[in-house]
Design an enzyme around this catalytic site. Structure first.
Site, PDB file in Angstrom:
ATOM      1  N   ARG A 323      33.613  44.227  36.965  1.00 37.62           N
ATOM      2  CA  ARG A 323      35.071  44.272  37.071  1.00 37.62           C
ATOM      3  C   ARG A 323      35.603  43.835  38.431  1.00 37.62           C
ATOM      4  O   ARG A 323      36.605  43.111  38.500  1.00 37.62           O
ATOM      5  CB  ARG A 323      35.599  45.661  36.704  1.00 37.62           C
ATOM      6  CG  ARG A 323      35.337  46.061  35.254  1.00 37.62           C
ATOM      7  CD  ARG A 323      36.014  47.374  34.888  1.00 37.62           C
ATOM      8  NE  ARG A 323      37.457  47.250  34.892  1.00 37.62           N
ATOM      9  CZ  ARG A 323      38.251  47.698  35.859  1.00 37.62           C
ATOM     10  NH1 ARG A 323      37.751  48.313  36.910  1.00 37.62           N
ATOM     11  NH2 ARG A 323      39.553  47.548  35.776  1.00 37.62           N
ATOM     12  N   TYR A 327      38.072  40.854  38.004  1.00 37.42           N
ATOM     13  CA  TYR A 327      39.493  41.209  38.052  1.00 37.42           C
ATOM     14  C   TYR A 327      39.966  41.651  39.437  1.00 37.42           C
ATOM     15  O   TYR A 327      41.097  42.120  39.562  1.00 37.42           O
ATOM     16  CB  TYR A 327      39.780  42.377  37.097  1.00 37.42           C
ATOM     17  CG  TYR A 327      39.354  42.207  35.670  1.00 37.42           C
ATOM     18  CD1 TYR A 327      39.741  41.103  34.929  1.00 37.42           C
ATOM     19  CD2 TYR A 327      38.583  43.177  35.043  1.00 37.42           C
ATOM     20  CE1 TYR A 327      39.359  40.961  33.603  1.00 37.42           C
ATOM     21  CE2 TYR A 327      38.197  43.053  33.715  1.00 37.42           C
ATOM     22  CZ  TYR A 327      38.589  41.940  32.998  1.00 37.42           C
ATOM     23  OH  TYR A 327      38.214  41.807  31.693  1.00 37.42           O
ATOM     24  N   CYS A 353      22.883  36.838  44.345  1.00 40.03           N
ATOM     25  CA  CYS A 353      23.082  35.699  45.240  1.00 40.03           C
ATOM     26  C   CYS A 353      24.414  35.003  44.942  1.00 40.03           C
ATOM     27  O   CYS A 353      24.458  33.862  44.473  1.00 40.03           O
ATOM     28  CB  CYS A 353      21.907  34.731  45.097  1.00 40.03           C
ATOM     29  SG  CYS A 353      21.878  33.470  46.376  1.00 40.03           S
TER      30      CYS A 353
END
Length: 425
Positions: A323, A327, A353
């Site tokens: 998330r 977002y 990475c």
């Protein structure tokens, strides 16, 4: 912060200096099962569900858990045993519900891209209703239903062009979104559905987005949907249920979403005012049932000071907690074991990475390598969106019920990740 009561998460609390979920110390779970580790509280999920049940007390209503928020079998089992139906968006989710003991007749099938194979399987097991999202889908579903000698119950998902005031990636009810049938095409779509021989019109559906923290978009969407119900029924098509979707937000940081029972008492008042209080009502909550019921435990690997940023490197990453990268979402982070030492400001980052592999920005932490941190509000859209990027196995999951901890998902090994792959000759 009151150390004994975390905002929005009363079933996670400190006893002395140790963070517990219900009656179980989280440090003990981290040591037993390793990290990253998702831990869920059954009591928290049932408490969140109870708020919806209070709001719908005395009504003919069905609560269908939107399982894309968290589709782990142990989580689905909690809601199936509590009497919930399920909102699914794929054939795979259908199979998960059946495996967890959900009743086929309490399943509603949403999603803009249902395949013919998914439609056939859903008809075969006898799901309750399809939430149809385009006029083209009506034609295909009717054809599939007739080919297997059945009639498919349908509701049409309306796109009411209402701004849910949330992140654009999780807004679903505006004209520019891919979801649902445009408001000005809905009546035509219902008239066509009523004509098609493989379909039976059952209701109407609306879902405008996720992580909504204001009641006004719900009121706006409800009025637009009820306007449509009136016009559809004037045209001779009866609607037996009204599905108002889900999307209610949770407190990740400073949000103050309405309580589910208070919100639905307000919305039901409007339903009664408009004369539709006799209809079966359906809702599709997801995040609000599981979001604050889960945490992700992670171990501090390294503290890396820098000229512009200090980094706290942990063993959880964007593949476990997508998330923030997706977002720019906020998750509170707290120590599993409190220590009396000076805090410093860190970006909390993972081993993947990618520069986008961050869990939190500019957080005061008094952590040391080898200690555990708890990423809060991790019950929704974390494990369900987890990946194997960098060939990282998905985390284990534990469900806590009072004093008992149940392993509901084992940690993936490299062999698990590679199991379906083949070397070419």
């Amino acid at each position: 912060m009151n150390p004994h009561l975390l905002p929005g998460q009363p079933h996670f609390h400190y006893q002395g200096s140790e963070l517990h979920v219900e009656q179980v110390p989280l440090a003990a779970l981290a040591r037993r099962y390793g990290t990253p580790l998702f831990v869920y509280s059954r009591a928290s999920m049932l408490s969140a569900l109870a708020a919806y049940q209070r709001g719908f007390a005395g009504r003919k209503a069905r609560i269908c858990y939107a399982m894309k928020a968290n589709s782990s079998l142990g989580i689905l089992q909690v809601f199936a045993r509590a009497g919930c139906g399920f909102d699914i968006v794929s054939g795979g989710e259908l199979e998960r519900v059946l495996a967890a003991g959900g009743k086929p007749g309490d399943i509603i099938f949403s999603g803009v891209g249902k395949t013919r194979a998914e439609m056939r399987r859903a008809l075969e097991v006898g799901i309750g209703c399809f939430n149809v999202e385009s006029e083209a889908e009506l034609e295909v579903l009717s054809e599939v239903a007739r080919s297997v000698g059945q009639t498919a119950a349908v509701s049409i998902r309306v796109n009411p062009d209402v701004d849910p005031k949330t992140h654009p990636y999780i807004s679903t009810g505006l004209k520019g979104n891919k979801f649902g049938v445009a408001h000005d095409r809905v009546l035509h779509a219902y008239q066509r559905a009523a004509e098609l021989p493989g379909l039976r019109v059952a209701g109407i559906d609306c879902h405008i987005g996720s992580q909504i923290t204001d009641s006004s978009p719900y009121m706006d969407a409800m009025d637009r949907v009820l306007d449509l119900v009136e016009s559809i029924e004037r045209a001779g098509v009866r609607l037996h249920h009204i599905d108002f979707g889900g999307g209610l937000g949770i407190a990740y940081h400073k949000e103050q979403p309405p309580e589910a029972d208070a919100l639905w008492l307000q919305l039901l008042g409007r339903v009664d005012e408009r004369g539709f209080g006799d209809r079966e009502l359906m809702i599709e909550p997801g995040r609000s049932l599981v979001g604050n019921a889960g945490v992700c435990l992670t171990e501090v690997l390294y503290l890396k000071p820098g000229d512009q940023k200090n980094f706290c490197v942990v063993d959880a990453a964007m593949n476990d907690l997508p998330r923030p990268a997706m977002y720019q979402a906020y998750h509170a982070i707290i120590p599993v074991q409190q220590a009396a030492r000076e805090a410093h400001t860190y970006d909390v980052v993972g081993p993947v990475c990618e520069s986008g592999d961050w869990i939190a920005r500019d957080r005061p932490l008094a952590a040391q390598p080898g200690e555990f941190l708890a990423v809060l509000s991790a019950g929704a859209y974390c494990m369900s969106m987890a990946s194997n990027y960098n060939t990282r196995g998905r985390a284990a999951e534990v469900l806590v019920d009072g004093t008992e901890a149940h392993l509901i998902r084992e940690r993936e090994s490299p062999a698990d990740v590679m199991r379906m792959e083949h070397l070419w000759p």
